[in-house]
Design an enzyme around this catalytic site. Structure first.
Site, short mmCIF file in Angstrom:
data_model
loop_
_atom_site.label_atom_id
_atom_site.label_comp_id
_atom_site.label_asym_id
_atom_site.label_seq_id
_atom_site.Cartn_x
_atom_site.Cartn_y
_atom_site.Cartn_z
N ASP A 1 -3.76 -3.64 -7.22
CA ASP A 1 -4.40 -3.85 -5.92
C ASP A 1 -3.52 -4.78 -5.10
O ASP A 1 -3.19 -5.89 -5.53
CB ASP A 1 -5.78 -4.47 -6.13
CG ASP A 1 -6.62 -4.50 -4.87
OD1 ASP A 1 -6.04 -4.67 -3.76
OD2 ASP A 1 -7.85 -4.37 -4.97
N PRO B 1 1.50 7.63 -0.25
CA PRO B 1 2.14 8.46 -1.28
C PRO B 1 3.64 8.23 -1.44
O PRO B 1 4.27 8.89 -2.26
CB PRO B 1 1.87 9.88 -0.79
CG PRO B 1 1.86 9.75 0.70
CD PRO B 1 1.23 8.40 0.98
N CYS C 1 0.88 -1.19 0.00
CA CYS C 1 0.00 0.00 0.00
C CYS C 1 0.90 1.22 0.00
O CYS C 1 0.99 1.94 0.99
CB CYS C 1 -0.91 0.01 1.21
SG CYS C 1 -1.74 -1.57 1.57
N ALA C 2 1.56 1.48 -1.12
CA ALA C 2 2.74 2.34 -1.10
C ALA C 2 2.45 3.84 -1.08
O ALA C 2 3.28 4.62 -0.60
CB ALA C 2 3.62 2.02 -2.31
N ASP D 1 1.09 -1.07 4.94
CA ASP D 1 0.76 0.22 5.55
C ASP D 1 -0.70 0.50 5.18
O ASP D 1 -0.99 1.23 4.24
CB ASP D 1 1.70 1.30 5.00
CG ASP D 1 1.47 2.66 5.63
OD1 ASP D 1 0.84 2.72 6.69
OD2 ASP D 1 1.92 3.66 5.03
N GLY E 1 6.30 7.82 1.23
CA GLY E 1 7.32 8.14 2.23
C GLY E 1 8.01 6.91 2.79
O GLY E 1 9.26 6.84 2.83
N LYS E 2 7.24 5.94 3.21
CA LYS E 2 7.83 4.72 3.75
C LYS E 2 8.54 3.93 2.64
O LYS E 2 9.60 3.32 2.88
CB LYS E 2 6.76 3.85 4.41
CG LYS E 2 6.11 4.50 5.63
CD LYS E 2 5.07 3.58 6.24
CE LYS E 2 4.35 4.24 7.40
NZ LYS E 2 3.45 5.35 6.94
N CYS F 1 -1.89 4.19 10.85
CA CYS F 1 -1.82 5.47 11.56
C CYS F 1 -3.14 5.66 12.31
O CYS F 1 -3.84 6.65 12.13
CB CYS F 1 -1.56 6.62 10.59
SG CYS F 1 -1.18 8.15 11.47
#
Length: 454
Positions: free
Chosen positions: A323, A277, A274-275, A339, A279-280, A392
């Site tokens: 997906d 936007p 689930c990349a 994420d 950052g990770k 989060c």
């Protein structure tokens, strides 16, 4: 708070840049059109040329008003003796902006009232300027503490919600996790402006070097974090050239925890399911580059996939618009990051309007998606490989319950997130890790590390 009717959604016609008018236009865009303040405000500031103190005032009035809407509306109803639903929606927004100045800032009463009346004349209707003046004068007759005392009901949850500018259901969620003694501090922390954290991408710039060049301070927990105390991070050369990025320290910690988790067997193929936007993904890509590994970044939305590609430019990252629930060859990945899309209740400091848009029922659908993504990760990772499940959000249904369902499978075991819990005090949440704004100064990131055994 749901979207308000558009009414007269014309922007204020400004003869010269005015921070209150900018704030009003952003608030209207948010309440009438479901816009996001953090997207609309920078554009308006740039278009109007506001800078310095005027820009800071527009930002404070916008974010503060949006953050406090529920409490402001309760006070305005009491002061006016009216149901706000019967007033023009743009008038209500202007009244909230005026009341925020009266109750939450040091702006003098006469200035807050007169400028709001002038705003209403220009942007709503001269016919309601007298009502605006009368209502705000009644609001100004008491300070915030007196209004809260007057409106308190003795219902502890409702009174906490009123005092700390949160919907009742979010207060209930936080208290179910933290207990009654710690919940007020957690709610209060959500009302503080989120600090700016930079991430020094390993192999591209040293953290201490970044701190010196950015005139910042080395972070407390992440070996890549720098705290920026002022200025525009986009103007920092290391950020502009991609050697560093803006990233919450908690986000850095949970991404690095996946890379730090003990692994049996090869360590070449990493996947971020689930990349967006990105950052990770970028931090994982920098770490992978140092180990001869590569990252497959999966993002279902094309525009967010473009953001991932931009964030990870020059790193061993391949972006896939797909997906995450249906990606890759089973048993092919060494490390997998999930994420997961979530309610975002751990980042309420960053999106002031978010708390009034979220509904308790939203979590049910998210929890289904989260379980499906984590199940897909279990299929994708090879025996001996590890998974990081991250949200989060601290909400039990999005965190512990999702992970517990995965741990019910015989081939999955929990791994201690020692890179966080051994370093960050009070970060343990059972077998998992949980960060908090009021404890750690980060977003409320949840992390579970899992290993596939067979």
């Amino acid at each position: 708070m749901g979207p308000r009717p558009p009414d007269r959604r014309s922007a204020v016609r400004m003869t010269r840049p005015n921070p209150r008018h900018v704030a009003f236009d952003v608030i209207r865009a948010v309440t009438a059109e479901d816009a996001y303040a953090n997207i609309v405000l920078p554009k308006l500031l740039a278009n109007t040329g506001l800078d310095g103190r005027d820009s800071a005032l527009a930002t404070e009035l916008t974010y503060g008003t949006l953050r406090s809407l529920g409490t402001l509306e309760a006070i305005l109803e009491a002061a006016s003796g009216r149901d706000l639903d019967r007033l023009q929606a743009d008038l209500v927004d202007a009244l909230c902006l005026g009341a925020y100045q009266l109750l939450y800032t040091r702006i003098p009463t006469h200035a807050a009232v007169s400028t709001t009346v002038g705003l209403v004349k220009a942007a709503v209707s001269p016919r309601v300027s007298g009502l605006t003046n009368a209502v705000l004068r009644k609001v100004a007759a008491r300070d915030l503490e007196s209004w809260i005392d007057r409106l308190s009901t003795g219902d502890r949850i409702a009174d906490l919600a009123l005092r700390h500018n949160h919907p009742k259901w979010i207060v209930e969620e936080f208290e179910s996790i933290l207990g009654p003694d710690e919940t007020p501090a957690a709610l209060a922390a959500n009302n503080d402006a989120a600090p700016v954290h930079l991430c020094a991408k390993p192999g591209r710039i040293d953290r201490d070097d970044l701190a010196a060049k950015a005139r910042g301070e080395a972070g407390r927990w992440s070996p890549y974090a720098v705290y920026l105390h002022g200025g525009d991070p986009g103007r920092i050369k290391a950020v502009a050239t991609g050697r560093a990025s803006v990233q919450d320290e908690g986000s850095q910690l949970v991404a690095a925890a996946l890379a730090d988790a003990p692994l049996r067997g090869p360590d070449r193929t990493w996947v971020d399911l689930c990349a967006g936007p990105g950052g990770k993904t970028a931090l994982l890509g920098a770490l992978a580059a140092q180990r001869g590994a590569a990252v497959d970044a999966v993002e279902v939305q094309a525009h967010r996939a473009e953001l991932v590609a931009k964030a990870a430019k020059g790193l061993p990252v391949t972006v896939h618009t797909a997906d995450g629930r249906d990606f890759g060859v089973p048993g092919s990945a060494d490390r997998v990051l999930v994420d997961a899309p979530c309610s975002g209740l751990g980042a309420l400091r960053r999106r002031p309007e978010a708390r009034w848009r979220k509904r308790r029922g939203d979590i049910d659908g998210l929890a289904v998606l989260q379980r499906e993504l984590l199940s897909a990760a279990v299929e994708l990772v090879r025996p001996g490989g590890v998974i990081a499940y991250v949200t989060c959000s601290p909400v039990v249904e999005e965190t512990v319950e999702v992970v517990s369902a995965a741990l019910g499978r015989p081939e999955v075991e929990s791994v201690e997130p020692a890179s966080i819990t051994a370093v960050v005090p009070e970060a343990e949440r059972g077998e998992f890790a949980q960060l908090w704004p009021h404890r750690h100064g980060t977003d409320a990131m949840f992390l579970a590390l899992l290993r596939r055994t067979t």
